[in-house]
Write an enzyme that holds these catalytic residues in place. Structure first.
Site, PDB file in Angstrom:
ATOM      1  N   ASN A   1      28.189 100.466  18.165  1.00  0.00           N
ATOM      2  CA  ASN A   1      27.413 101.653  19.055  1.00  0.00           C
ATOM      3  C   ASN A   1      28.061 102.259  19.782  1.00  0.00           C
ATOM      4  O   ASN A   1      27.875 102.881  20.607  1.00  0.00           O
ATOM      5  CB  ASN A   1      26.396 100.660  19.759  1.00  0.00           C
ATOM      6  CG  ASN A   1      25.304 100.208  18.993  1.00  0.00           C
ATOM      7  OD1 ASN A   1      24.865 100.649  17.756  1.00  0.00           O
ATOM      8  ND2 ASN A   1      24.466  99.042  19.386  1.00  0.00           N
TER       9      ASN A   1
ATOM     10  N   ASN B   1      21.798  95.831  17.536  1.00  0.00           N
ATOM     11  CA  ASN B   1      21.015  95.786  18.784  1.00  0.00           C
ATOM     12  C   ASN B   1      19.860  96.962  18.812  1.00  0.00           C
ATOM     13  O   ASN B   1      19.747  97.697  19.628  1.00  0.00           O
ATOM     14  CB  ASN B   1      21.825  96.120  20.177  1.00  0.00           C
ATOM     15  CG  ASN B   1      22.459  94.596  20.414  1.00  0.00           C
ATOM     16  OD1 ASN B   1      21.862  93.717  20.316  1.00  0.00           O
ATOM     17  ND2 ASN B   1      23.669  94.662  20.734  1.00  0.00           N
TER      18      ASN B   1
ATOM     19  N   THR C   1      31.665  89.522  20.176  1.00  0.00           N
ATOM     20  CA  THR C   1      30.657  90.737  20.252  1.00  0.00           C
ATOM     21  C   THR C   1      29.650  90.596  19.186  1.00  0.00           C
ATOM     22  O   THR C   1      30.281  90.035  18.055  1.00  0.00           O
ATOM     23  CB  THR C   1      31.171  92.085  20.570  1.00  0.00           C
ATOM     24  OG1 THR C   1      31.982  92.205  19.238  1.00  0.00           O
ATOM     25  CG2 THR C   1      32.109  92.169  21.595  1.00  0.00           C
ATOM     26  N   THR C   2      28.731  91.128  19.073  1.00  0.00           N
ATOM     27  CA  THR C   2      27.962  91.427  17.894  1.00  0.00           C
ATOM     28  C   THR C   2      28.625  91.905  16.751  1.00  0.00           C
ATOM     29  O   THR C   2      28.545  91.315  15.873  1.00  0.00           O
ATOM     30  CB  THR C   2      26.575  92.414  18.060  1.00  0.00           C
ATOM     31  OG1 THR C   2      25.890  91.857  19.272  1.00  0.00           O
ATOM     32  CG2 THR C   2      25.776  92.177  16.952  1.00  0.00           C
ATOM     33  N   GLY C   3      29.430  92.954  17.137  1.00  0.00           N
ATOM     34  CA  GLY C   3      30.285  93.821  16.133  1.00  0.00           C
ATOM     35  C   GLY C   3      31.120  92.836  15.265  1.00  0.00           C
ATOM     36  O   GLY C   3      31.213  92.627  14.168  1.00  0.00           O
TER      37      GLY C   3
ATOM     38  N   TRP D   1      34.634 101.658  18.926  1.00  0.00           N
ATOM     39  CA  TRP D   1      35.652 102.288  19.637  1.00  0.00           C
ATOM     40  C   TRP D   1      35.470 101.865  21.417  1.00  0.00           C
ATOM     41  O   TRP D   1      34.829 102.617  21.889  1.00  0.00           O
ATOM     42  CB  TRP D   1      35.516 103.991  19.642  1.00  0.00           C
ATOM     43  CG  TRP D   1      36.865 104.607  20.307  1.00  0.00           C
ATOM     44  CD1 TRP D   1      36.669 105.134  21.416  1.00  0.00           C
ATOM     45  CD2 TRP D   1      38.168 104.419  19.932  1.00  0.00           C
ATOM     46  NE1 TRP D   1      38.012 105.791  21.694  1.00  0.00           N
ATOM     47  CE2 TRP D   1      38.812 105.123  20.702  1.00  0.00           C
ATOM     48  CE3 TRP D   1      38.862 103.942  18.925  1.00  0.00           C
ATOM     49  CZ2 TRP D   1      40.308 105.599  20.867  1.00  0.00           C
ATOM     50  CZ3 TRP D   1      40.207 104.328  18.788  1.00  0.00           C
ATOM     51  CH2 TRP D   1      41.058 104.961  19.630  1.00  0.00           C
TER      52      TRP D   1
ATOM     53  N   TYR E   1      29.882 104.868  26.050  1.00  0.00           N
ATOM     54  CA  TYR E   1      30.109 103.508  25.879  1.00  0.00           C
ATOM     55  C   TYR E   1      29.200 103.269  24.591  1.00  0.00           C
ATOM     56  O   TYR E   1      29.446 102.713  23.628  1.00  0.00           O
ATOM     57  CB  TYR E   1      29.600 102.830  26.977  1.00  0.00           C
ATOM     58  CG  TYR E   1      29.658 101.371  26.935  1.00  0.00           C
ATOM     59  CD1 TYR E   1      30.803 100.664  26.498  1.00  0.00           C
ATOM     60  CD2 TYR E   1      28.361 100.721  26.575  1.00  0.00           C
ATOM     61  CE1 TYR E   1      30.814  99.088  26.337  1.00  0.00           C
ATOM     62  CE2 TYR E   1      28.586  99.145  26.312  1.00  0.00           C
ATOM     63  CZ  TYR E   1      29.603  98.335  26.223  1.00  0.00           C
ATOM     64  OH  TYR E   1      29.394  97.027  26.051  1.00  0.00           O
ATOM     65  N   HIS E   2      27.975 103.800  24.805  1.00  0.00           N
ATOM     66  CA  HIS E   2      27.101 103.923  23.613  1.00  0.00           C
ATOM     67  C   HIS E   2      26.659 105.317  23.059  1.00  0.00           C
ATOM     68  O   HIS E   2      26.468 106.091  23.797  1.00  0.00           O
ATOM     69  CB  HIS E   2      25.692 103.136  23.917  1.00  0.00           C
ATOM     70  CG  HIS E   2      25.730 101.625  23.861  1.00  0.00           C
ATOM     71  ND1 HIS E   2      24.754 100.811  24.480  1.00  0.00           N
ATOM     72  CD2 HIS E   2      26.633 100.682  23.402  1.00  0.00           C
ATOM     73  CE1 HIS E   2      25.332  99.561  24.445  1.00  0.00           C
ATOM     74  NE2 HIS E   2      26.159  99.500  23.821  1.00  0.00           N
TER      75      HIS E   2
ATOM     76  N   HIS F   1      32.575  90.661  27.223  1.00  0.00           N
ATOM     77  CA  HIS F   1      33.372  90.670  26.063  1.00  0.00           C
ATOM     78  C   HIS F   1      34.719  91.110  26.326  1.00  0.00           C
ATOM     79  O   HIS F   1      35.011  91.623  27.172  1.00  0.00           O
ATOM     80  CB  HIS F   1      32.501  91.613  25.198  1.00  0.00           C
ATOM     81  CG  HIS F   1      31.096  91.087  24.834  1.00  0.00           C
ATOM     82  ND1 HIS F   1      30.886  90.026  24.149  1.00  0.00           N
ATOM     83  CD2 HIS F   1      30.099  91.911  24.698  1.00  0.00           C
ATOM     84  CE1 HIS F   1      29.644  89.849  23.810  1.00  0.00           C
ATOM     85  NE2 HIS F   1      29.088  90.905  24.290  1.00  0.00           N
TER      86      HIS F   1
END
Ligand code: CTP
Length: 321
Positions: free
Chosen positions: A111, A134, A243-245, A265, A278-279, A295
């Protein structure tokens, strides 16, 4: 020289940030490195990860293994418990949503604001399987992030963060529209990880059932997190709270032959020192700590970047052709 001056406050782990910036400077310039898929290495990684977890099994708890009324201890908050409600039970899949699945190419879309103006939408959509995180919005950003979604994650905190805890009909409606747009894809809800989300998970489950939303719900197994941590630990990457990633990448190795990452990134500046959100879709800031705790994204990024350099996965952190 034109040093890449990225803030070291971006992370809970400043040492990792500094080091990863240095190597980003050396290696991430697209003109210098021509990326090539290392299929042998991808296969090797798949096998190694299979020693710790099997995405086909661990992507979701199945119906047969729990019953309504069962009590679960949260993975991060061992002292807190939640009940398996009737609705949650109803939405548990009977068989794994990834049973016997294998895809030639997968895209995992993180994201980061690095996606803005990337023009990567078409490239992302050209993959056989697209994973998003998310419930990030797509339509308004289609040129940069694409539209296709085969699996999308939803931390319970998203209901609060992006949909105002469904306080009124407008937000409820917005949320419903987002759910409806997912038609047929997998909605992956980590319901058992951190306390505080029980109510939100219940609201979501309730809406899905009431409105006959056409998604395949999945609720990751209790062992997934430990297994993912274990795998990375044996590779000397100490991730306390993945993290989700990185969870998605680790799972995807099981059913994707080639994995391309976009929107990873975790730095507030790009390689040319331009600010990066950030997002890509909201105004959340760096240093934000989610319910699941801090995280160490830069640390994870460094690990992913190493895999990129070896050809095991492809990270795109700039524009698409
Ligand atoms: N990500 C990234 N750089 C960012 C933002 C996100 O690399 N600037 C990646 C991370 O791997 C992250 C994923 O994209 O897990 C999805 O982003 P997000 O929704 O912020 O996920 P989490 O941080 O895991 O979710 P939460 O904040 O609810 O814990």
């Amino acid at each position: 020289s034109n040093r890449v001056g990225l803030s070291i406050n971006d992370s809970s782990s400043p040492a990792a940030t500094v080091r990863s910036h240095e190597s980003i400077k050396l290696h991430m310039k697209p003109a210098i490195v021509k990326w090539r898929h290392n299929e042998t290495l991808s296969m090797k990684i798949r096998k190694q990860i299979l020693h710790f977890l099997d995405a086909e099994r661990d992507i979701s708890v199945l119906k047969g293994t729990l019953k309504p009324g069962d009590i679960i201890h949260y993975i991060f908050d061992r002292d807190s418990t939640m009940n398996i409600s009737k609705n949650l039970y109803e939405l548990l899949p009977r068989t794994s949503p990834l049973k016997n699945k294998n895809f030639k190419t997968c895209a995992i879309v993180g994201n980061s604001g690095i996606l803005l103006n990337s023009g990567c939408g078409k490239e992302i959509d050209s993959h056989d399987f697209v994973i998003r995180c998310n419930l990030a919005p797509v339509e308004e950003y289609a040129r940069d992030v694409g539209m296709k979604t085969h699996l999308v994650t939803m931390n319970p905190s998203v209901v609060q963060r992006a949909f105002e805890d469904l306080v009124n009909d407008t937000w409820k409606d917005k949320f419903l529209q987002r759910l409806k747009s997912l038609n047929e894809s997998i909605l992956w809800i980590p319901a058992f990880m951190a306390k505080g989300g029980e109510e939100r998970v219940e609201w979501v489950n309730d809406l899905i059932i009431k409105h006959h939303i056409n998604v395949h719900t999945a609720y990751p197994s209790l062992r997934l997190l430990h297994a993912v941590r274990g795998y990375w630990l044996t590779n000397k990457v100490h991730i306390k709270r993945p993290t989700t990633g990185i969870l998605m990448y680790t799972l995807a190795t099981r059913f994707c032959n080639r994995i391309d990452l976009y929107g990873f990134w975790p730095f507030s500046r790009d390689l040319h020192q331009n600010p990066v959100k950030y997002h890509y879709y909201d105004s959340l800031k760096y240093g934000y700590t989610s319910q699941a705790g801090p995280h160490a994204m830069p640390l994870e990024f460094k690990a992913l970047k190493n895999l990129h350099l070896q050809g095991a996965l492809k990270l795109t952190v700039g524009k698409c052709e």
